[in-house]
Structures are given as structure tokens and as C-alpha cells.
Design a protein around this motif. Structure first.
Motif, mmCIF file in Angstrom:
data_model
loop_
_atom_site.group_PDB
_atom_site.id
_atom_site.type_symbol
_atom_site.label_atom_id
_atom_site.label_comp_id
_atom_site.label_asym_id
_atom_site.label_seq_id
_atom_site.Cartn_x
_atom_site.Cartn_y
_atom_site.Cartn_z
ATOM 1 N N TYR A 1 2.549 -4.314 14.153
ATOM 2 C CA TYR A 1 2.092 -2.934 13.960
ATOM 3 C C TYR A 1 2.977 -2.071 13.068
ATOM 4 O O TYR A 1 2.630 -0.912 12.808
ATOM 5 N N SER A 2 4.081 -2.577 12.555
ATOM 6 C CA SER A 2 4.983 -1.710 11.798
ATOM 7 C C SER A 2 4.617 -1.670 10.315
ATOM 8 O O SER A 2 5.078 -2.483 9.510
ATOM 9 N N TYR A 3 3.811 -0.673 9.976
ATOM 10 C CA TYR A 3 3.491 -0.460 8.569
ATOM 11 C C TYR A 3 4.717 0.036 7.814
ATOM 12 O O TYR A 3 4.823 -0.157 6.602
ATOM 13 N N ALA A 4 5.656 0.650 8.514
ATOM 14 C CA ALA A 4 6.892 1.099 7.867
ATOM 15 C C ALA A 4 7.714 -0.097 7.391
ATOM 16 O O ALA A 4 8.255 -0.077 6.270
ATOM 17 N N SER B 1 -0.434 -10.140 11.869
ATOM 18 C CA SER B 1 0.839 -9.773 11.258
ATOM 19 C C SER B 1 0.539 -8.817 10.121
ATOM 20 O O SER B 1 -0.133 -9.196 9.154
ATOM 21 N N VAL B 2 1.045 -7.599 10.218
ATOM 22 C CA VAL B 2 0.869 -6.639 9.126
ATOM 23 C C VAL B 2 1.875 -6.923 8.008
ATOM 24 O O VAL B 2 1.796 -6.319 6.940
ATOM 25 N N LEU B 3 2.798 -7.851 8.232
ATOM 26 C CA LEU B 3 3.830 -8.177 7.255
ATOM 27 C C LEU B 3 3.439 -9.329 6.339
ATOM 28 O O LEU B 3 3.974 -9.470 5.243
ATOM 29 N N LEU B 4 2.512 -10.145 6.780
ATOM 30 C CA LEU B 4 2.209 -11.391 6.082
ATOM 31 C C LEU B 4 1.760 -11.179 4.644
ATOM 32 O O LEU B 4 2.103 -11.959 3.759
ATOM 33 N N GLU B 5 1.025 -10.119 4.376
ATOM 34 C CA GLU B 5 0.531 -9.876 3.014
ATOM 35 C C GLU B 5 1.646 -9.605 2.017
ATOM 36 O O GLU B 5 1.454 -9.795 0.815
ATOM 37 N N VAL B 6 2.807 -9.162 2.486
ATOM 38 C CA VAL B 6 3.911 -8.860 1.575
ATOM 39 C C VAL B 6 5.039 -9.893 1.671
ATOM 40 O O VAL B 6 6.061 -9.757 0.997
ATOM 41 N N ALA B 7 4.847 -10.909 2.491
ATOM 42 C CA ALA B 7 5.810 -12.011 2.600
ATOM 43 C C ALA B 7 5.319 -13.175 1.745
ATOM 44 O O ALA B 7 4.118 -13.285 1.458
ATOM 45 N N ALA C 1 8.464 -1.220 3.532
ATOM 46 C CA ALA C 1 9.828 -1.496 3.074
ATOM 47 C C ALA C 1 9.880 -2.817 2.315
ATOM 48 O O ALA C 1 10.505 -2.915 1.253
ATOM 49 N N ILE C 2 9.201 -3.835 2.837
ATOM 50 C CA ILE C 2 9.157 -5.134 2.157
ATOM 51 C C ILE C 2 8.457 -4.990 0.811
ATOM 52 O O ILE C 2 8.911 -5.510 -0.206
ATOM 53 N N ALA C 3 7.345 -4.261 0.795
ATOM 54 C CA ALA C 3 6.594 -4.071 -0.447
ATOM 55 C C ALA C 3 7.397 -3.298 -1.491
ATOM 56 O O ALA C 3 7.151 -3.437 -2.692
#
Length: 146
Positions: free
Chosen positions: A80-83, A113-119, A87-89
Motif C-alpha cells: 500500500y505504500s505509494y510513497a 504489490s504497488v512496488l512491482l511496476e517500478v522494480a 521514491a523508487i520511481a
């Protein structure tokens, strides 16, 4: 080559917290083994852990100054951390997302995972070996081999 390892909430409790899911090794033990692997691979690692979202964001930003990539186990922030996602983006470093447990075989809220698109990739379900797999994958990516 220098890689930052960032671990999120509750990972300081590894070895004590739900060992049937997360294993019996402490975070210090896992990072010790990973340091040995990194040395063998000709790589240096720097690792951090925090239960606070802002700390993870600060480390992601800082990593761009002195590191070649990031291995991130964001724990529950993954879902859930869009922040942290933003940061990754905002950086140019490759990031590999790691999870000790298979997040897709657990509760439905963990399946996202909200992070997967930028990993550049994700490793899930291999326990502490996942960190070594991520390190090898990141090194190969940085060398242009994958």
C-alpha cells in the motif's frame, strides 16, 4: 559494485516472528550470510532496517548517490505504500523486491504489490535465499547479462 539492502517493518523480529512463515534466522544472520556472498561476488553491501516508512524513502533517495542498485524487502509497505513506490520511481537505480514468504500463497491483501511496476523484478517465497538470488540477479542486470 555497491548495493543497498533495505528491510522494512517487523523484519527486525525475524527468527522470533512467525518462524513457520518467515524462518528461524535473524535479520543479522541473513545479512551476515549475504555479506559473505557479496564478498565472493566482488560486491559490497550496505544494509538498513526500519519500521518507519520515511526512513525507507530516505534510504532509497540516498542510495542513488553512492550505490549501483537496491534490494528491497518493504514488508507490509509493499501492499500500500505509494510513497515508497514514488521514491523508487524518482531514482535511476534498479530495484529488486524481495519477500521471504510466497506473498501470492497467503492472505489476498498480500497478493498486490504497488512496488512491482517500478522494480526490475521480484523474488518471493524462497526464504532467506531470496536475498542471495536478488543479489545475483542485480549483479547480472548491472553487468548487462540479463
Amino acid at each position: 559494485m555497491k548495493v543497498m539492502i533495505i528491510n522494512g517493518p517487523n523484519l527486525n523480529r525475524l527468527g522470533k516472528r512467525e518462524p513457520a512463515i518467515y524462518g528461524h534466522e535473524s535479520l543479522d544472520q541473513i545479512m551476515g550470510s549475504l555479506s559473505q556472498q557479496a564478498n565472493e561476488l566482488g560486491c559490497e553491501i550496505e544494509h538498513h532496517q526500519s519500521n518507519h516508512e520515511g526512513d525507507l524513502i530516505d534510504w532509497i533517495h540516498h542510495a542513488e548517490e553512492e550505490h549501483d542498485g537496491i534490494i528491497l524487502n518493504a514488508g507490509a509497505f509493499t501492499h500500500y505504500s505509494y510513497a515508497i513506490r514514488d521514491a523508487i520511481a524518482s531514482i535511476s537505480l534498479p530495484v529488486i523486491e524481495v519477500h521471504l514468504s510466497n506473498i501470492y500463497a497467503r492472505e489476498s491483501f498480500r497478493h498486490t504489490s504497488v512496488l512491482l511496476e517500478v522494480a526490475i523484478g521480484q523474488i518471493s517465497g524462497f526464504g532467506s535465499i531470496g536475498y542471495e538470488l536478488a543479489l545475483r540477479g542485480l549483479i547480472n542486470h548491472l553487468k548487462g547479462e540479463i
